[in-house]
Design a protein around this motif. Structure first.
Motif, PDB file in Angstrom:
ATOM      1  N   TYR A 429      -2.008  -3.117 -11.175  1.00 11.07           N
ATOM      2  CA  TYR A 429      -0.669  -3.561 -10.773  1.00 11.07           C
ATOM      3  C   TYR A 429       0.382  -3.126 -11.794  1.00 11.07           C
ATOM      4  O   TYR A 429       1.469  -2.671 -11.422  1.00 11.07           O
ATOM      5  CB  TYR A 429      -0.664  -5.082 -10.612  1.00 11.07           C
ATOM      6  CG  TYR A 429       0.708  -5.665 -10.389  1.00 11.07           C
ATOM      7  CD1 TYR A 429       1.298  -5.656  -9.132  1.00 11.07           C
ATOM      8  CD2 TYR A 429       1.431  -6.228 -11.452  1.00 11.07           C
ATOM      9  CE1 TYR A 429       2.565  -6.179  -8.929  1.00 11.07           C
ATOM     10  CE2 TYR A 429       2.699  -6.757 -11.258  1.00 11.07           C
ATOM     11  CZ  TYR A 429       3.263  -6.732  -9.992  1.00 11.07           C
ATOM     12  OH  TYR A 429       4.522  -7.242  -9.800  1.00 11.07           O
ATOM     13  N   GLY A 436       2.335  -1.773  -4.901  1.00 10.44           N
ATOM     14  CA  GLY A 436       0.886  -1.669  -4.765  1.00 10.44           C
ATOM     15  C   GLY A 436       0.174  -2.999  -4.719  1.00 10.44           C
ATOM     16  O   GLY A 436      -1.063  -3.044  -4.658  1.00 10.44           O
ATOM     17  N   GLU A 438      -0.344  -5.637  -2.507  1.00  9.40           N
ATOM     18  CA  GLU A 438      -1.245  -6.024  -1.418  1.00  9.40           C
ATOM     19  C   GLU A 438      -2.481  -5.137  -1.379  1.00  9.40           C
ATOM     20  O   GLU A 438      -3.606  -5.604  -1.198  1.00  9.40           O
ATOM     21  CB  GLU A 438      -0.504  -5.967  -0.079  1.00  9.40           C
ATOM     22  CG  GLU A 438       0.648  -6.948   0.033  1.00  9.40           C
ATOM     23  CD  GLU A 438       0.201  -8.400  -0.131  1.00  9.40           C
ATOM     24  OE1 GLU A 438      -0.917  -8.732   0.297  1.00  9.40           O
ATOM     25  OE2 GLU A 438       0.990  -9.191  -0.694  1.00  9.40           O
ATOM     26  N   GLN A 439      -2.277  -3.833  -1.554  1.00 13.93           N
ATOM     27  CA  GLN A 439      -3.407  -2.908  -1.499  1.00 13.93           C
ATOM     28  C   GLN A 439      -4.379  -3.159  -2.643  1.00 13.93           C
ATOM     29  O   GLN A 439      -5.598  -3.150  -2.449  1.00 13.93           O
ATOM     30  CB  GLN A 439      -2.910  -1.467  -1.550  1.00 13.93           C
ATOM     31  CG  GLN A 439      -4.048  -0.443  -1.470  1.00 13.93           C
ATOM     32  CD  GLN A 439      -3.555   0.992  -1.502  1.00 13.93           C
ATOM     33  OE1 GLN A 439      -2.356   1.235  -1.369  1.00 13.93           O
ATOM     34  NE2 GLN A 439      -4.469   1.936  -1.688  1.00 13.93           N
ATOM     35  N   ALA A 442      -6.478  -6.260  -1.986  1.00 13.00           N
ATOM     36  CA  ALA A 442      -7.513  -5.999  -0.979  1.00 13.00           C
ATOM     37  C   ALA A 442      -8.644  -5.154  -1.548  1.00 13.00           C
ATOM     38  O   ALA A 442      -9.833  -5.392  -1.268  1.00 13.00           O
ATOM     39  CB  ALA A 442      -6.887  -5.305   0.232  1.00 13.00           C
ATOM     40  N   GLU A 443      -8.299  -4.159  -2.358  1.00  9.89           N
ATOM     41  CA  GLU A 443      -9.322  -3.300  -2.966  1.00  9.89           C
ATOM     42  C   GLU A 443     -10.212  -4.094  -3.920  1.00  9.89           C
ATOM     43  O   GLU A 443     -11.434  -3.886  -3.953  1.00  9.89           O
ATOM     44  CB  GLU A 443      -8.653  -2.156  -3.720  1.00  9.89           C
ATOM     45  CG  GLU A 443      -8.012  -1.115  -2.809  1.00  9.89           C
ATOM     46  CD  GLU A 443      -7.225  -0.077  -3.595  1.00  9.89           C
ATOM     47  OE1 GLU A 443      -6.792   0.922  -2.975  1.00  9.89           O
ATOM     48  OE2 GLU A 443      -7.027  -0.263  -4.818  1.00  9.89           O
TER      49      GLU A 443
END
Length: 454
Positions: A429, A436, A438-439, A442-443
């Motif tokens: 982050y 970036g 949310e992505q 999730a990752e």
């Protein structure tokens, strides 16, 4: 002849008196029971003080002497008990009573060496206890661990710094009553602290620290209606994701403390100001914050019940060991149970737990004795804790973890993996920026699931 006859008459009388004397001495010999426990030190222990009180009163009246032969910690007692039960060379003999968690009983080669308390407590007597506390001590349908003091998870707040944050942002303590509200506050706190040093980007401070992510996820999932355990493995369904997302978002933005150690450390240094931890850890929460530059500040620590999810049940972890009684003779078993019944009487139990930071174990102790005891507490910090206990007992259900052989290994693995993935996400982050968020969250969740499901 008269002398001889007198002697023959005197002998039975003397024997009778001798027999009475032997009987009196036998009756006056107390039944001694031995104890291993964890409450304090060998020379400074609240439980030892209560034991001395018992010995001087009920023990003296009923010819029972309780003798403490070891004061240690639960891990040491666990090892000593297993060594004795397995007959290892040089192992100590098992005491009449020892402190135990379910894991110790489950590791015994034969738990039939322990007393089933249902043989000595009536149903009416057992109904006096909080049901969840007895449930945890029931193993293989036998009540083998009797609760005498329990802990739960409590939210501790550095009110001194929180009030400054609240005045600047409008966030209130009531906002922290839900996990969603707490993590939103943690994000705001990160932004607020980062903004204090505009020339140093990315130096946000963490508002929140959790000692037990394993408990956060398992209680959270169960409160949301999802089974967290599937046999000896964990389930990562929709409820887990509901718990993951607000935590990950706050952690990536810097609002959650992700380093090792207990919450008391980051609270003590001001690196965080809100924690969820075992209520028994109140002993280690300092009233002074010492900052990295060696300046210090007096603070006020307050306690509140553990947060819950907005759409979840009010469920909270219950923790704490209890006493196992080793089978011996009927006299010693009765003596041990007599002491335990005395110790769990509401008045004695509240006297004990308010000196150790634990919860009492009976309904009457919560309803009648604890409110009176709070009024007499000199420490505002402890008064706040025990009020949080009352609020918790009144409005929450206590969660009983499953008795699994894999429980400890699952806990250790999840704790390590959650912290590692969120720490990696924080670094991602800082490099990618807000777009970036949310992505990355999730990752990291996907990576965590893949590691746990191997």
């Amino acid at each position: 002849m008269k002398s001889r006859a007198f002697i023959f008459l005197l002998i039975p009388v003397l024997l009778l008196f001798a027999g009475c004397s032997d009987t009196t001495e036998q009756e006056e010999t107390p039944t001694t029971i031995t104890v291993w426990h964890v409450y304090g030190g060998q020379t400074d222990s609240p439980l030892n003080d209560l034991i001395n009180q018992f010995n001087r009163t009920v023990g003296k009246e009923k010819q029972i002497n309780v003798q403490v032969t070891s004061v240690s910690n639960t891990n040491t007692i666990h090892e000593l008990v297993l060594a004795a039960a397995n007959g290892e060379p040089g192992a100590s003999e098992l005491p009449d009573l020892f402190i135990s968690y379910p894991k110790t009983v489950m590791a015994l080669p034969d738990d039939s060496i322990l007393v089933d308390y249902r043989d000595y407590f009536s149903e009416k007597e057992l109904d006096a206890f909080l049901p969840a506390f007895l449930e945890e001590g029931t193993i293989n349908d036998r009540l083998l661990i009797l609760p005498v003091a329990k802990s739960t998870e409590i939210m501790f707040i550095n009110q001194t710094i929180f009030d400054r944050f609240s005045q600047a942002t409008g966030v209130t303590m009531e906002d922290l009553d839900t996990w969603e509200g707490l993590f939103e506050a943690a994000e705001l706190y990160a932004t607020w602290t980062d903004g204090k040093t505009p020339d140093i980007p990315g130096d946000a401070k963490s508002m929140f620290v959790h000692d037990y992510y394993f408990n956060y996820f398992q209680v959270g999932a169960e409160s949301l209606g999802e089974d967290f355990f599937q046999g000896d493995r964990l389930a990562f369904g929709p409820a887990f994701q509901t718990a993951w997302e607000p935590l990950a978002r706050a952690a990536l933005r810097g609002g959650v403390w992700l380093k090792g150690g207990y919450a008391t450390e980051s609270i003590r240094t001001g690196e965080s100001i809100v924690s969820v931890a075992s209520s028994a850890s109140i002993l280690y929460y300092s009233d002074v914050v010492t900052y990295p530059d060696n300046t210090s500040e007096d603070i006020t620590i307050v306690s509140r019940p553990c947060p819950v999810f907005e759409k979840g049940d009010r469920l909270v972890m219950q923790r704490g060991a209890g006493f196992c009684a080793v089978r011996s003779t009927p006299e010693r078993e009765r003596a041990a149970v007599t002491f335990l019944k005395w110790l769990t009487e509401p008045k004695h139990n509240v006297e004990f737990v308010t000196r150790t930071g634990y919860m009492p174990v009976t309904k009457a102790a919560f309803e009648n004795e604890l409110p009176k005891a709070i009024e007499g507490l000199e420490s505002a910090k402890y008064a706040s804790l025990y009020q949080a206990y009352l609020d918790t007992q009144e409005t929450y259900s206590f969660y009983v973890p499953p008795q699994l052989e894999t429980y400890l290994s699952l806990e250790t693995t999840l704790e390590d993996r959650v912290r590692a993935q969120l720490a990696l996400g924080r670094q991602d982050y800082l490099a990618a920026g807000e777009t970036g968020l949310e992505q990355i969250g999730a990752e990291r969740l996907q990576a965590f699931r893949e590691i746990m499901e191997r």
